[in-house]
Design an enzyme around this catalytic site. Structure first.
Site, PDB file in Angstrom:
ATOM      1  N   GLU A   1     -14.016  12.498  -0.190  1.00  0.00           N
ATOM      2  CA  GLU A   1     -13.630  12.031   1.139  1.00  0.00           C
ATOM      3  C   GLU A   1     -14.543  12.599   2.221  1.00  0.00           C
ATOM      4  O   GLU A   1     -14.821  11.930   3.220  1.00  0.00           O
ATOM      5  CB  GLU A   1     -12.171  12.390   1.430  1.00  0.00           C
ATOM      6  CG  GLU A   1     -11.151  11.553   0.675  1.00  0.00           C
ATOM      7  CD  GLU A   1     -11.083  10.118   1.169  1.00  0.00           C
ATOM      8  OE1 GLU A   1     -11.579   9.850   2.290  1.00  0.00           O
ATOM      9  OE2 GLU A   1     -10.530   9.270   0.452  1.00  0.00           O
TER      10      GLU A   1
ATOM     11  N   SER B   1       6.739  16.199   5.141  1.00  0.00           N
ATOM     12  CA  SER B   1       8.040  15.832   5.720  1.00  0.00           C
ATOM     13  C   SER B   1       8.949  15.355   4.595  1.00  0.00           C
ATOM     14  O   SER B   1       9.230  14.163   4.462  1.00  0.00           O
ATOM     15  CB  SER B   1       7.862  14.731   6.782  1.00  0.00           C
ATOM     16  OG  SER B   1       9.078  14.457   7.428  1.00  0.00           O
ATOM     17  N   PRO B   2       9.436  16.269   3.753  1.00  0.00           N
ATOM     18  CA  PRO B   2      10.143  15.883   2.530  1.00  0.00           C
ATOM     19  C   PRO B   2      11.500  15.240   2.756  1.00  0.00           C
ATOM     20  O   PRO B   2      12.088  14.717   1.806  1.00  0.00           O
ATOM     21  CB  PRO B   2      10.275  17.213   1.778  1.00  0.00           C
ATOM     22  CG  PRO B   2      10.230  18.262   2.842  1.00  0.00           C
ATOM     23  CD  PRO B   2       9.294  17.731   3.876  1.00  0.00           C
ATOM     24  N   GLY B   3      11.994  15.262   3.976  1.00  0.00           N
ATOM     25  CA  GLY B   3      13.258  14.574   4.241  1.00  0.00           C
ATOM     26  C   GLY B   3      13.134  13.063   4.178  1.00  0.00           C
ATOM     27  O   GLY B   3      14.133  12.358   3.992  1.00  0.00           O
TER      28      GLY B   3
ATOM     29  N   ARG C   1      -4.468   6.000  14.614  1.00  0.00           N
ATOM     30  CA  ARG C   1      -3.376   6.262  13.690  1.00  0.00           C
ATOM     31  C   ARG C   1      -2.184   5.405  14.092  1.00  0.00           C
ATOM     32  O   ARG C   1      -1.584   5.594  15.148  1.00  0.00           O
ATOM     33  CB  ARG C   1      -3.007   7.739  13.689  1.00  0.00           C
ATOM     34  CG  ARG C   1      -3.980   8.611  12.900  1.00  0.00           C
ATOM     35  CD  ARG C   1      -4.238   8.054  11.525  1.00  0.00           C
ATOM     36  NE  ARG C   1      -4.887   8.992  10.616  1.00  0.00           N
ATOM     37  CZ  ARG C   1      -5.344   8.634   9.429  1.00  0.00           C
ATOM     38  NH1 ARG C   1      -5.267   7.360   9.050  1.00  0.00           N
ATOM     39  NH2 ARG C   1      -5.904   9.524   8.636  1.00  0.00           N
TER      40      ARG C   1
ATOM     41  N   GLU D   1     -11.842  -0.983   3.824  1.00  0.00           N
ATOM     42  CA  GLU D   1     -10.475  -0.544   4.133  1.00  0.00           C
ATOM     43  C   GLU D   1     -10.201  -0.601   5.629  1.00  0.00           C
ATOM     44  O   GLU D   1      -9.182  -0.090   6.098  1.00  0.00           O
ATOM     45  CB  GLU D   1     -10.246   0.876   3.604  1.00  0.00           C
ATOM     46  CG  GLU D   1     -10.346   0.967   2.076  1.00  0.00           C
ATOM     47  CD  GLU D   1     -10.097   2.367   1.549  1.00  0.00           C
ATOM     48  OE1 GLU D   1      -9.744   3.253   2.364  1.00  0.00           O
ATOM     49  OE2 GLU D   1     -10.248   2.594   0.342  1.00  0.00           O
TER      50      GLU D   1
ATOM     51  N   GLU E   1     -11.669   0.912   8.049  1.00  0.00           N
ATOM     52  CA  GLU E   1     -11.745   2.209   8.712  1.00  0.00           C
ATOM     53  C   GLU E   1     -12.850   2.219   9.767  1.00  0.00           C
ATOM     54  O   GLU E   1     -13.919   1.660   9.558  1.00  0.00           O
ATOM     55  CB  GLU E   1     -12.008   3.310   7.682  1.00  0.00           C
ATOM     56  CG  GLU E   1     -10.861   3.518   6.713  1.00  0.00           C
ATOM     57  CD  GLU E   1     -11.167   4.597   5.695  1.00  0.00           C
ATOM     58  OE1 GLU E   1     -10.228   5.305   5.305  1.00  0.00           O
ATOM     59  OE2 GLU E   1     -12.338   4.724   5.281  1.00  0.00           O
TER      60      GLU E   1
ATOM     61  N   PHE F   1       0.839  -1.193   0.000  1.00  0.00           N
ATOM     62  CA  PHE F   1       0.000   0.000   0.000  1.00  0.00           C
ATOM     63  C   PHE F   1       0.877   1.247   0.000  1.00  0.00           C
ATOM     64  O   PHE F   1       0.617   2.221  -0.694  1.00  0.00           O
ATOM     65  CB  PHE F   1      -0.936   0.003   1.209  1.00  0.00           C
ATOM     66  CG  PHE F   1      -1.936   1.132   1.173  1.00  0.00           C
ATOM     67  CD1 PHE F   1      -3.094   1.020   0.420  1.00  0.00           C
ATOM     68  CD2 PHE F   1      -1.719   2.302   1.878  1.00  0.00           C
ATOM     69  CE1 PHE F   1      -4.028   2.069   0.371  1.00  0.00           C
ATOM     70  CE2 PHE F   1      -2.631   3.351   1.841  1.00  0.00           C
ATOM     71  CZ  PHE F   1      -3.784   3.221   1.083  1.00  0.00           C
ATOM     72  N   PHE F   2       1.941   1.214   0.806  1.00  0.00           N
ATOM     73  CA  PHE F   2       2.986   2.224   0.742  1.00  0.00           C
ATOM     74  C   PHE F   2       4.222   1.573   0.135  1.00  0.00           C
ATOM     75  O   PHE F   2       4.292   0.347   0.015  1.00  0.00           O
ATOM     76  CB  PHE F   2       3.306   2.786   2.130  1.00  0.00           C
ATOM     77  CG  PHE F   2       2.145   3.474   2.792  1.00  0.00           C
ATOM     78  CD1 PHE F   2       1.377   4.388   2.096  1.00  0.00           C
ATOM     79  CD2 PHE F   2       1.823   3.210   4.113  1.00  0.00           C
ATOM     80  CE1 PHE F   2       0.299   5.027   2.698  1.00  0.00           C
ATOM     81  CE2 PHE F   2       0.746   3.840   4.724  1.00  0.00           C
ATOM     82  CZ  PHE F   2      -0.009   4.752   4.024  1.00  0.00           C
TER      83      PHE F   2
END
Length: 371
Positions: free
Chosen positions: A276, A297-299, A242, A327, A329, A191-192
């Site tokens: 959504e 958080s582009p790092g 989360r 999903e 949820e 998924f990621f």
């Protein structure tokens, strides 16, 4: 081996190269008694029986067993099977096979043209096909099909980023051309996705850095929406577990947040915001106000977020539980008066970054929205 007739997206040579893992150039051919049509509401074509028409396509000769395995894997993700047909090739009728859906739940629409599809869907599809075919040999077609929406969403995120331009005032003139990529590995794609880069880059003094390793988490673009009722001076918050907070050891991993969701392929950021909000909060927005578009958080995370405040009528008598059961949820929503919202921000009860940013934007713009 019986040649294959391609009438749709596999006529696009770059896509066929990705699927086969090699270059094979088919010859022009056509299938009498059919036309190639858009599947209504979809991003792909289908064959529609039509006695007076001819479906244009290409005929692929010289396919190997490995080619067929790869094609069956790619098309199998879309529940397609091979069907025997006779096409008209350069030298006359040719017995061949064509990929057709096992069951056709779609209805034919307007005539489909390859170039129209390439212009609208080509770049996204090539990126998505790359991820699909990287799963060849380690996943089943059905496993890939189950996560195909996020594969396409991730591909769209890349396409949208390529077209994104920011104003340059005090920023440097450095661009992607000032980075050299020596290797890219993807040890995990579900998924990621986890991606490991080996790069060097041009420093601000003009010299090149040493080659270094960087790992990033590739998520896909998303939006957030904070619903606000100017008449009642209230907002709607949602709450859900989360796993990121849980993984870090937080004793309170249920977080208060705005509505949020990943941008599906073919959607705009605004489309996703409206969809959504319906799915998670069961409300219709009458307007959207953009808070900001940004990298959270582009790092270490490849993701672009767009946050909104959405105008809505928020009723006490409403469905308070939402989310998609498919999903997993489990989301509840609650109404909070504006003054209490500000107190929650100041006390530290709100720790979701888009939530904090959206509340601060609302604090600056509340009077204008209420007027």
């Amino acid at each position: 081996m019986t040649p294959l007739f391609f009438f749709g997206t596999l006529r696009h040579q770059p896509l066929l190269d990705i699927v086969l893992g090699r270059v094979l150039t088919p010859e022009p051919a056509h299938l009498p008694g059919y036309r190639v049509a858009w599947a209504k509401g979809e991003s792909f074509p289908m064959l529609a029986a039509d006695a007076g028409r001819t479906a244009e396509g290409v005929l692929a000769h010289g396919l190997t067993d490995d080619d067929m395995d790869r094609l069956n894997f790619y098309e199998g993700a879309f529940s397609y099977d091979l069907v025997d047909v006779t096409v008209e090739g350069a030298t006359g009728p040719v017995p061949s096979r064509v990929f057709m859906p096992k069951e056709a739940p779609w209805h034919p629409g307007a005539d489909w043209q390859l170039q129209d599809w390439v212009d609208q869907w080509g770049p996204l599809t090539l990126i998505a096909a790359g991820e699909v075919m990287r799963a060849y040999g380690r996943e089943t077609a059905s496993q890939v099909a189950a996560r195909f929406p996020i594969i396409r969403a991730r591909a769209q995120s890349y396409v949208m980023a390529q077209n994104r331009r920011r104003p340059v005032t005090v920023s440097s003139a450095l661009t992607r051309e000032d980075i050299e990529l020596s290797s890219l590995d993807r040890p995990y794609e579900k998924f990621f996705a986890l991606e490991e880069y080996e790069t060097r880059f041009r420093r601000f003094d003009g010299q090149w850095s040493d080659t270094g390793a960087r790992a990033i988490f590739n998520v896909g673009d998303a939006v957030t929406v904070l619903p606000f009722d100017p008449a009642r001076d209230m907002v709607m918050l949602i709450e859900q577990l989360r796993i990121g907070a849980y993984a870090q050891g937080d004793p309170q991993p249920w977080l208060l947040e705005p509505v949020a969701g990943i941008v599906d392929a073919g959607e705009s950021y605004e489309d996703t915001a409206y969809r959504e909000t319906r799915e998670e909060a069961h409300i219709e927005l009458s307007a959207l106000h953009k808070v900001a578009g940004y990298y959270p958080s582009p790092g270490g995370i490849a993701q672009y977020l767009v946050s909104y405040v959405g105008i809505a009528s928020l009723a006490d008598d409403r469905k308070t539980m939402g989310g998609l059961e498919s999903e997993g949820e489990n989301i509840r929503n609650l109404l909070v008066p504006y003054d209490q919202l500000v107190q929650m921000l100041e006390s530290g009860e709100l720790v979701n970054a888009p939530m904090v940013m959206s509340v601060q934007w609302l604090m600056l713009n509340r009077d204008r929205l209420r007027a």
